[in-house]
Structure formats: C-alpha cells, structure tokens
Design a protein around this motif. Structure first.
Motif, PDB file in Angstrom:
ATOM      1  N   THR A 198       3.948  19.003   2.333  1.00  0.00           N
ATOM      2  CA  THR A 198       3.358  17.842   3.014  1.00  0.00           C
ATOM      3  C   THR A 198       3.039  16.706   2.032  1.00  0.00           C
ATOM      4  OG1 THR A 198       1.194  18.924   2.821  1.00  0.00           O
ATOM      5  CG2 THR A 198       2.364  19.175   4.901  1.00  0.00           C
ATOM      6  N   ALA A 199       3.229  16.944   0.722  1.00  0.00           N
ATOM      7  CA  ALA A 199       3.039  15.868  -0.262  1.00  0.00           C
ATOM      8  C   ALA A 199       4.393  15.194  -0.458  1.00  0.00           C
ATOM      9  CB  ALA A 199       2.509  16.430  -1.574  1.00  0.00           C
ATOM     10  N   ARG A 200       4.547  13.980   0.068  1.00  0.00           N
ATOM     11  CA  ARG A 200       5.884  13.401   0.186  1.00  0.00           C
ATOM     12  C   ARG A 200       6.165  12.278  -0.813  1.00  0.00           C
ATOM     13  NH1 ARG A 200       7.859  14.822   5.311  1.00  0.00           N
ATOM     14  NH2 ARG A 200       7.334  17.009   5.570  1.00  0.00           N
ATOM     15  N   THR A 201       5.124  11.697  -1.392  1.00  0.00           N
ATOM     16  CA  THR A 201       5.328  10.585  -2.319  1.00  0.00           C
ATOM     17  C   THR A 201       4.529  10.864  -3.584  1.00  0.00           C
ATOM     18  OG1 THR A 201       5.701   8.995  -0.534  1.00  0.00           O
ATOM     19  CG2 THR A 201       4.996   8.099  -2.656  1.00  0.00           C
ATOM     20  N   ASN A 202       5.199  10.864  -4.742  1.00  0.00           N
ATOM     21  CA  ASN A 202       4.486  11.161  -5.987  1.00  0.00           C
ATOM     22  C   ASN A 202       4.167   9.881  -6.759  1.00  0.00           C
ATOM     23  OD1 ASN A 202       7.025  10.526  -7.036  1.00  0.00           O
ATOM     24  ND2 ASN A 202       7.520  12.616  -7.646  1.00  0.00           N
ATOM     25  N   MET A 203       3.403  10.026  -7.839  1.00  0.00           N
ATOM     26  CA  MET A 203       3.008   8.845  -8.615  1.00  0.00           C
ATOM     27  C   MET A 203       4.220   8.175  -9.281  1.00  0.00           C
ATOM     28  SD  MET A 203       0.035   7.714  -8.235  1.00  0.00           S
ATOM     29  CE  MET A 203      -0.011   6.533  -9.589  1.00  0.00           C
ATOM     30  N   GLU A 204       5.261   8.958  -9.565  1.00  0.00           N
ATOM     31  CA  GLU A 204       6.497   8.365 -10.073  1.00  0.00           C
ATOM     32  C   GLU A 204       7.066   7.385  -9.047  1.00  0.00           C
ATOM     33  OE1 GLU A 204       6.118  12.247 -12.292  1.00  0.00           O
ATOM     34  OE2 GLU A 204       5.651  11.500 -10.313  1.00  0.00           O
ATOM     35  N   GLY A 205       6.926   7.747  -7.759  1.00  0.00           N
ATOM     36  CA  GLY A 205       7.381   6.867  -6.676  1.00  0.00           C
ATOM     37  C   GLY A 205       6.595   5.562  -6.648  1.00  0.00           C
ATOM     38  N   VAL A 206       5.284   5.683  -6.843  1.00  0.00           N
ATOM     39  CA  VAL A 206       4.421   4.492  -6.879  1.00  0.00           C
ATOM     40  C   VAL A 206       4.846   3.576  -8.029  1.00  0.00           C
ATOM     41  CG1 VAL A 206       2.054   3.665  -7.217  1.00  0.00           C
ATOM     42  CG2 VAL A 206       2.473   5.717  -5.814  1.00  0.00           C
ATOM     43  N   ASN A 207       5.067   4.177  -9.201  1.00  0.00           N
ATOM     44  CA  ASN A 207       5.419   3.374 -10.381  1.00  0.00           C
ATOM     45  C   ASN A 207       6.795   2.729 -10.239  1.00  0.00           C
ATOM     46  OD1 ASN A 207       2.979   3.903 -11.643  1.00  0.00           O
ATOM     47  ND2 ASN A 207       3.723   5.827 -12.513  1.00  0.00           N
ATOM     48  N   TYR A 208       7.688   3.415  -9.567  1.00  0.00           N
ATOM     49  CA  TYR A 208       9.028   2.868  -9.317  1.00  0.00           C
ATOM     50  C   TYR A 208       8.932   1.583  -8.496  1.00  0.00           C
ATOM     51  CZ  TYR A 208      13.765   2.598  -7.308  1.00  0.00           C
ATOM     52  OH  TYR A 208      15.010   2.175  -6.898  1.00  0.00           O
ATOM     53  N   PHE A 265       0.861  -1.180   0.000  1.00  0.00           N
ATOM     54  CA  PHE A 265       0.000   0.000   0.000  1.00  0.00           C
ATOM     55  C   PHE A 265       0.902   1.236   0.000  1.00  0.00           C
ATOM     56  CE2 PHE A 265      -2.756  -2.804   2.936  1.00  0.00           C
ATOM     57  CZ  PHE A 265      -3.401  -3.397   1.866  1.00  0.00           C
ATOM     58  N   ILE A 266       0.584   2.213  -0.858  1.00  0.00           N
ATOM     59  CA  ILE A 266       1.407   3.424  -0.916  1.00  0.00           C
ATOM     60  C   ILE A 266       0.522   4.665  -0.884  1.00  0.00           C
ATOM     61  CG2 ILE A 266       3.169   4.711  -2.206  1.00  0.00           C
ATOM     62  CD1 ILE A 266       4.090   2.146  -3.474  1.00  0.00           C
ATOM     63  N   GLY A 267       0.815   5.557   0.053  1.00  0.00           N
ATOM     64  CA  GLY A 267       0.105   6.832   0.106  1.00  0.00           C
ATOM     65  C   GLY A 267       0.737   7.802  -0.874  1.00  0.00           C
ATOM     66  N   THR A 268      -0.096   8.599  -1.562  1.00  0.00           N
ATOM     67  CA  THR A 268       0.433   9.578  -2.510  1.00  0.00           C
ATOM     68  C   THR A 268      -0.501  10.789  -2.521  1.00  0.00           C
ATOM     69  OG1 THR A 268       1.190   9.880  -4.796  1.00  0.00           O
ATOM     70  CG2 THR A 268      -0.773   8.533  -4.495  1.00  0.00           C
ATOM     71  N   TYR A 269      -0.214  11.729  -3.406  1.00  0.00           N
ATOM     72  CA  TYR A 269      -1.101  12.871  -3.590  1.00  0.00           C
ATOM     73  C   TYR A 269      -1.184  13.132  -5.083  1.00  0.00           C
ATOM     74  CZ  TYR A 269      -2.979  17.617  -3.455  1.00  0.00           C
ATOM     75  OH  TYR A 269      -3.764  18.723  -3.644  1.00  0.00           O
ATOM     76  N   LYS A 270      -2.412  13.079  -5.624  1.00  0.00           N
ATOM     77  CA  LYS A 270      -2.581  13.155  -7.077  1.00  0.00           C
ATOM     78  C   LYS A 270      -2.997  14.546  -7.544  1.00  0.00           C
ATOM     79  CE  LYS A 270      -3.709   8.251  -7.512  1.00  0.00           C
ATOM     80  NZ  LYS A 270      -4.728   7.251  -7.882  1.00  0.00           N
ATOM     81  N   GLY A 271      -3.071  15.503  -6.614  1.00  0.00           N
ATOM     82  CA  GLY A 271      -3.470  16.864  -7.003  1.00  0.00           C
ATOM     83  C   GLY A 271      -2.465  17.470  -7.970  1.00  0.00           C
ATOM     84  N   THR A 272      -2.944  18.324  -8.875  1.00  0.00           N
ATOM     85  CA  THR A 272      -2.053  18.965  -9.850  1.00  0.00           C
ATOM     86  C   THR A 272      -1.109  19.950  -9.159  1.00  0.00           C
ATOM     87  OG1 THR A 272      -3.816  20.543 -10.228  1.00  0.00           O
ATOM     88  CG2 THR A 272      -3.593  18.778 -11.844  1.00  0.00           C
ATOM     89  N   ASP A 273      -1.456  20.332  -7.919  1.00  0.00           N
ATOM     90  CA  ASP A 273      -0.607  21.279  -7.174  1.00  0.00           C
ATOM     91  C   ASP A 273       0.391  20.558  -6.264  1.00  0.00           C
ATOM     92  OD1 ASP A 273      -2.577  20.228  -5.579  1.00  0.00           O
ATOM     93  OD2 ASP A 273      -3.170  22.131  -4.653  1.00  0.00           O
TER      94      ASP A 273
END
Length: 304
Positions: free
Chosen positions: A160-170, A146-154
């Motif tokens: 406070t947004a620490r993990t991006n979708m690139e991180g999930v894909n990695y 399970f991975i927490g992320t933030y998908k907002g365009t901002d």
C-alpha cells in the motif's frame, strides 16, 4: 497533437482518460488483493461485479458528455482491471509522466499508448525503475505540487506504500520552478479504515480555495497543519474515519464550481452546495470497494 495542460485539480476540464470496467475479470483471490479494502470485500463475498461497475462508470461518462469533455478510454484487455487510470500516469503542466506502477499492472499503460502517441514525445517521461510514484499521490495546486509518500523504514513491506521519497525528489528535479511538498501518509496492509493508499484518500482541493481533508491520514501533524495554514481552517471540510473509508475526499472537479461526487456522500454534498458548488451526484459505491473512487478513475490531460 494533444497540447497537454494541467496546473491544478479544479480548472475547467477539456480532455480526460476515463478508466474502464469492461471485461474486468473474475473476483481476485485474497492473495491477489492489492489493498486491505478489496481484501475485506473478497473475504466477505461482497466484491463488486462487472455489470454494476460498468454502469457506474457509464454514469460518470454521461456527466463528462454533459459538460462537453473529450473522453478517451483504455483499449480493452480481457480479464483485466482497467478502472484506475490515475495510477498509471499523470500530467503536470504539459508533461506526461508514466508512473512506475506495480509490475502486474504494466499492461494498463499499453492500453492507453494510442493516447500517449498523440503527445509530443519530448513531453513524455518515465522515471527510472527505483523511483516509485503513482498519480493518486500527485496533486497539483498551481505553484505547488503536493505528493503523498511513506517515510517508514518498512516501506518495502507495504504493497500500500506506492510513492517513495525517490519519487518525490524526481518530481522536484523535473519541475524546479514548482514548490514540491511531500506528505507522510498513514499506511495499513490489513485495516482499510487506517490506510491512506494515496494522498487523494485523505485530501483534495475543490474550487479556488477550499478542500476536503482527513486529519488522521497524515503521520505528522505538521503536514496536516501545512494544509490548514495554506487553505484556512474555515475552508476545509473535515471528514471522519468512516467517511475516509468510503472515500469522501476522492471526488472529481470538472470546473471550479462543478464537482462530481458519490450520491451517498450526504454530509459532503450538502456542504459543497452550501459553498456554491454544483454537485453532480452519481452512483460509485461498488467501485469504491476497491479502495478507489472518482479521482482514481480519471487521468486529466487538458484543463483550461
């Protein structure tokens, strides 16, 4: 050589890196705050002092000793916050992933290099720079990650947004045999009660089939429902906005039946006991003022 092994959040713990509050440095200025909760306490004059935080971490260390867990501590860096080891790296199966953390915190990784040096170098990876991922957002549940992320365009506007979708894909590419599920988390720069800094601020499994969850921490109802369907509603302890703020979901499991929890979490601790858990209660309310608690200050290396 350290033979790493972590497949979930609750199997019997054998080795862990526990953070340190020694020589933690002066109270940060408002400009230096990384999260809204720290900011709140800086402005109110209630930011925790080193002596209290050292005592709280020592209480945690005592519980590890009681259960015969091998504890590593970071090497001391003067005037530097080294409490939250969960952010700087994490283990999946037998692989140590170095996190790309906020640049100001890079030295925290250097302080545990002596531990990393005991791991087979082929089992240590570091994602490229554009990939953001922190240990608090990564939660293992056997076949699932399970991975927490933030998908907002901002995304880039939020410290406070620490993990991006690139991180999930990695992580998906690194562990193709695992089912990787990301969760879009609610973020706030200013209101601590509305900020899920990491996934472990609004969800964490305990035992074999139970969990602690904060429904409003998820931006999408479908993400919350995924966990309800996986665990079963009757197996989930729902916390409210205040309990999320005090970090009730950020407990730490030493074994499937042993949970370390903050002594003020009365409602949660009673529920855990009613479910057959041994609850090791310790004081951790001062450290909690920095928007991190028990899970945040641990980096598990080996579980059975």
């Amino acid at each position: 050589m350290l033979q790493l092994n972590v497949k979930n959040e609750t199997s019997r713990l054998r080795a862990v890196v526990l953070g340190s509050a020694v020589n933690n440095g002066p109270t940060p200025t408002a400009d230096e705050a990384y999260d809204p909760k720290s900011l709140e306490h800086i402005l109110a004059g209630t930011y925790p002092v080193e002596k209290d935080m050292v005592e709280e971490m020592e209480a945690f260390n005592k519980v590890f000793r009681k259960y015969d867990v091998k504890v590593y501590r970071p090497e001391m860096i003067e005037n530097y916050n080294q409490i939250f080891t969960r952010d700087i790296g994490f283990v999946i199966d037998d692989v140590f992933v170095k996190a790309n953390i906020l640049p100001d915190r890079e030295r925290e990784l250097d302080a545990i290099q002596y531990v990393i040096d005991q791991i087979d170098p082929k089992k240590v990876v570091r994602p490229p720079d554009e990939i953001h991922i922190e240990g608090g957002d990564v939660m293992l549940w056997n076949d699932y990650i399970f991975i927490g992320t933030y998908k907002g365009t901002d995304y880039k506007d939020y410290i406070t947004a620490r993990t991006n979708m690139e991180g999930v894909n990695y992580i998906k590419e690194l562990f193709p045999h695992k089912e990787v599920k990301e969760f879009d988390l609610v973020k706030s720069k200013l209101v601590a009660r509305d900020n899920a800094l990491h996934l472990d601020c609004c969800f964490q499994p305990v035992g074999k089939d139970k969990g602690i969850i904060y429904k409003s921490g998820f931006r999408q109802e479908s993400d919350y429902m995924f966990l309800v369907n996986l665990f079963g509603k009757e197996n989930l302890f729902h916390i409210d906005r205040d309990e999320m703020y005090y970090m009730n979901s950020n407990v730490f499991s030493i074994a499937e039946n042993v949970v370390v929890s903050e002594r003020n979490f009365t409602r949660l601790n009673n529920w855990l006991r009613s479910q057959g858990f041994t609850v090791e209660e310790i004081p951790y309310a001062e450290i909690a003022k920095q928007e991190g608690l028990l899970r945040c200050s641990t980096l598990p290396l080996i579980r059975d």
